[in-house]
Enzyme design. Structure first.
Site, PDB file in Angstrom:
ATOM      1  CG  ASP A 226      -2.121   0.966   0.975  1.00  0.00           C
ATOM      2  OD1 ASP A 226      -2.043   1.808   0.051  1.00  0.00           O
ATOM      3  OD2 ASP A 226      -3.119   0.887   1.716  1.00  0.00           O
TER       4      ASP A 226
HETATM    5  C1  BGC Z   1      -4.972   3.379   0.076  1.00  0.00           C
HETATM    6  C2  BGC Z   1      -5.064   2.391  -1.065  1.00  0.00           C
HETATM    7  C3  BGC Z   1      -4.817   3.098  -2.372  1.00  0.00           C
HETATM    8  C4  BGC Z   1      -3.459   3.776  -2.323  1.00  0.00           C
HETATM    9  C5  BGC Z   1      -3.102   4.520  -3.576  1.00  0.00           C
HETATM   10  C6  BGC Z   1      -3.710   4.210   0.015  1.00  0.00           C
HETATM   11  O1  BGC Z   1      -3.774   5.260   0.916  1.00  0.00           O
HETATM   12  O2  BGC Z   1      -5.028   2.694   1.304  1.00  0.00           O
HETATM   13  O3  BGC Z   1      -6.319   1.779  -1.067  1.00  0.00           O
HETATM   14  O4  BGC Z   1      -4.897   2.188  -3.429  1.00  0.00           O
HETATM   15  O5  BGC Z   1      -3.467   4.714  -1.252  1.00  0.00           O
HETATM   16  O6  BGC Z   1      -3.872   5.667  -3.682  1.00  0.00           O
END
Ligand code: BGC
Length: 755
Positions: A226
């Site tokens: 993530d």
């Molecule tokens: C989120 C993810 C997301 C990623 C990219 C993170 O803060 O938890 O779900 O895909 O950011 O934006």
């Protein structure tokens, strides 16, 4: 994803660079090896391709499909597949290689800030829907990113908190949907979560990312972090994390190079991760560019939204509304009818290609006179109108009076209310409607008994305080860009509602199984309710709920015949005839819940194992066949560290919700061979419960003690009331009672018992 051979070998430094992003949304190109950068972007209910270099949250226009809170309520895998295909087409049109979704964490608590991005409190429903979404997307040669792996069921302290979960709960609830999607749909990538799991960051958790994901589930794709989840790059690569996002991660790349040079990191691990990124880039290179039809996708978004709406209440058949009475009048009340709430905040926020509002669509749907009153301020309307915080309450009172006046003067009142906002990054602080909305419902319903409440919300809302006062309620979730027209479709009967609750609506927050252990403190959250997540917990404690899991009404009625069930090699097949006994075509979601009375392990009273979403025309009967995989019968046997199907008579209860079970069939299923080894630490009762153990004990003590006296232990074993007292003694401790259980005799017993 298979790696195409033929690329030149990469240096360690190139491998390190390749395994981190070059910027927020791109992998690192390695020109010398002919590897271009690929784009990974959010996700999940639309393609959020960053529009402006400096504004990472705003995307180029794309179809905003309904978020998972809505798609979960469709209970329709086929719709999810079509949505995945459409998203794949949009990705191809925007040159996106990987779409960051689906999000499949379980909704553990209604306070979860991202519940609107997740499907359900049940892992079977979640897994079936998500697998089809992935298949649909990947059929377009665009990769999915199954997230957030794992146990990311809250936002509070999400970057650090340790989700402390026992292994059975983990396997049966929180990992089960991931397991289904990985093994059945092979997503190209899995995204590790921010949080820690039992003390270890998901990004550094070798057990999770390697032993379970690859070892047990045979995952072949790539694990991406993530965004910002990696705290220690070397530890992450060692655990099985392949691609660290976002980039550039210069310091982290150097740390990898140093760790390989210094012998702290096995170079083969880095090489493997780099190979996986390379394979993903190669796979992406085979994607054909594409285009999509905005209008057709908007229509698909509308169809899915219409199927997601849950009719919670419809006393006296108030809905659907007539369309052709030119002398009638409809009061449309509530700012959300004009300014829809249709998605949540955070990384999933889509810039829609267009936006339908319910007010316009209602006006277009009926000959009746439509009167509108906003009823309350939202944060945005207050700001637009320059109303200061101190004046909001007074302004709301004026809006309330206006709304009540038009409600009283109309034939029917439609009240649009809901939650003010859910967003990634923070959990909710309650499940009640805002005070102004509660007052609006109460006063409008008092002014007009023909009041319909339409809810817009990403997490469940309590209904107990006001629902008795209104005859009809539509749960409209967050429905994406076509939600406004979908609501009108249902209000006027163009769509016969078939959405079903994918989560329980409790009477009050404190009834919820997670209540006492959410969101934890001091860096830990204990999953104290164990396997009793959501409806499992409400059922186990025989608690009343506002609306149960699986619930949803229709404008027609369905009658269930007699269920039958047969054991097959693959599991269980359940059949039941279902008749549309009303006067409208409709869809029924037929649900099968299993229980095993007398099970040797603690279980929820019933668990969803299969469902079918069937269209049934008026007067027709559908012979519905539902298959349950044998794997879905298994529980996690902690003593053996593996899945076990317990043999016995399974009760297959079939019905229209978890608490509306119409017919039950009983089927005998043979169990797995799962004998628990007997040890000196096994109790006397456990030895006696095991046929071989019981025989061996009887033989051993029948022989008497070495001096020929009758064995006192034999006497004890034969005395039932003494057994209640002594049954919990580990056999090894019985030596203290003499009677022939010498260390040698015990040793012989152990060998014979487990031979
Ligand atoms: C989120 C993810 C997301 C990623 C990219 C993170 O803060 O938890 O779900 O895909 O950011 O934006």
């Amino acid at each position: 994803v298979t790696h195409t051979p033929g690329h030149p070998e990469l240096t360690v430094a190139e491998q390190a660079a390749l395994t981190s992003g070059s910027d927020f949304w791109h992998s690192t190109p390695i020109d010398s090896a002919g590897l271009p950068a690929i784009t990974l972007t959010d996700g999940p209910h639309g393609v959020r391709l960053q529009a402006d270099r400096d504004d990472m949250l705003t995307g180029r226009p794309a179809t905003c499909f309904p978020p998972a809170v809505a798609t979960g309520s469709t209970w329709d895998p086929e719709l999810l597949r079509r949505m995945g295909e459409a998203l794949g087409d949009e990705c191809r049109a925007m040159d996106v290689a990987v779409l960051l979704g689906p999000g499949i964490n379980l909704k553990r608590s209604p306070l979860g800030g991202r519940d609107f991005e997740y499907f359900s409190e049940d892992p079977v429903l979640t897994g079936i829907l998500a697998a089809e979404w992935v298949r649909g997307l990947q059929s377009r040669n665009v990769g999915a990113s199954l997230k957030h792996f794992a146990v990311n069921s809250q936002e509070t302290d999400r970057m650090r908190v340790s989700a402390d979960v026992d292994e059975r709960t983990l396997r049966e609830l929180y990992l089960r949907a991931f397991q289904r999607v990985v093994t059945q749909a092979q997503p190209w990538t899995v995204m590790c979560a921010y949080n820690r799991l039992n003390g270890v960051y998901a990004s550094q958790n070798r057990w999770l990312l390697t032993d379970v994901l690859r070892g047990e589930w045979a995952f072949e794709g790539l694990v991406v972090s993530d965004w910002g989840a990696v705290a220690d790059r070397v530890a992450a690569v060692a655990a099985g994390l392949d691609l660290t996002m976002p980039g550039p991660a210069d310091a982290g790349d150097q740390a990898l190079v140093d760790a390989v040079a210094g012998g702290q990191l096995d170079p083969a691990l880095l090489q493997t991760s780099a190979d996986r990124v390379r394979a993903l880039v190669d796979q992406a290179a085979t994607r054909e560019p594409g285009s999509y039809d905005e209008e057709a996708h908007h229509e698909l978004a509308r169809e899915i939204a219409g199927r997601a709406i849950v009719l919670l209440k419809n006393d006296g058949g108030l809905l659907p509304l007539a369309t052709d009475d030119g002398s009638a009048s409809v009061a449309v009340i509530g700012e959300f009818a004009r300014t829809p709430r249709y998605q949540g905040g955070g990384s999933s926020l889509i810039t829609p290609t267009r936006l339908d509002d319910a007010l316009t669509e209602i006006i277009a749907s009926t000959q009746a006179t439509v009167n509108f009153a906003p009823g309350y301020l939202t944060g945005d309307t207050a700001a637009e109108e320059g109303v200061t915080q101190a004046d909001v309450a007074a302004e709301d009172q004026d809006l309330l009076a206006e709304a009540v006046a038009i409600a009283g003067a109309s034939d029917v009142a439609l009240v649009f209310v809901g939650s003010m906002g859910e967003t990634e990054g923070s959990d909710r602080d309650g499940i009640d409607l805002p005070a102004a909305h509660l007052e609006l419902i109460e006063q409008v319903a008092a002014a007009n008994p023909r009041t319909v409440v339409v809810l817009s919300n990403g997490g469940v809302l309590a209904t107990r305080a006001w629902e008795a006062g209104v005859p009809a309620i539509l749960e409209g979730w967050l429905l994406g860009q076509a939600g406004g027209s979908a609501i009108a479709d249902v209000l006027f009967g163009r769509v016969n509602p078939s959405g079903r609750l994918a989560e329980t609506i409790p009477l009050k927050l404190s009834d919820h199984p997670s209540y006492l252990d959410f969101p934890g403190e001091n860096g830990h959250v204990r999953y104290g309710e164990g396997i009793h997540v959501g409806y499992r917990g409400f059922d186990a404690r025989e608690q009343e709920v506002a609306y149960p899991f699986g619930f949803g009404l229709s404008y027609t009625t369905f009658e269930y015949g007699q269920a039958s069930a047969a054991a097959t090699i693959d599991g269980i097949e359940v059949r039941i005839p279902v008749t549309n006994a009303g006067d409208r075509d409709g869809r029924e979601v037929v649900q099968v819940y299993l229980s095993l009375p007398g099970s040797a392990v603690s279980r929820a009273p019933r668990e969803l194992k299969a469902f079918a979403n069937v269209a049934i025309a008026v007067g027709q009967t559908a012979d519905v066949v539902l298959s349950i995989d044998r794997a879905d019968l298994a529980y996690w046997e902690t003593r053996l560290g593996r899945w076990v199907v317990e043999g016995g008579e399974y009760h297959c209860a079939v019905g229209a919700s978890s608490r509306d079970l119409r017919s039950t069939a009983v089927v005998k299923v043979p169990g797995d061979d799962a004998r628990i080894p007997l040890t000196a630490g096994s109790t006397v009762a456990e030895w006696l419960a095991d046929p071989r153990g019981a025989r061996l004990l009887a033989e051993a003590f029948a022989a008497g003690s070495p001096d020929g006296e009758p064995s006192p232990i034999a006497g004890m074993l034969a005395n039932p009331s003494l057994m209640e007292f002594i049954g919990s003694f580990p056999l090894g401790r019985m030596a203290a009672f003499g009677g022939g259980l010498t260390p040698d005799a015990l040793q012989r017993l152990l060998v014979a018992a487990n031979d």
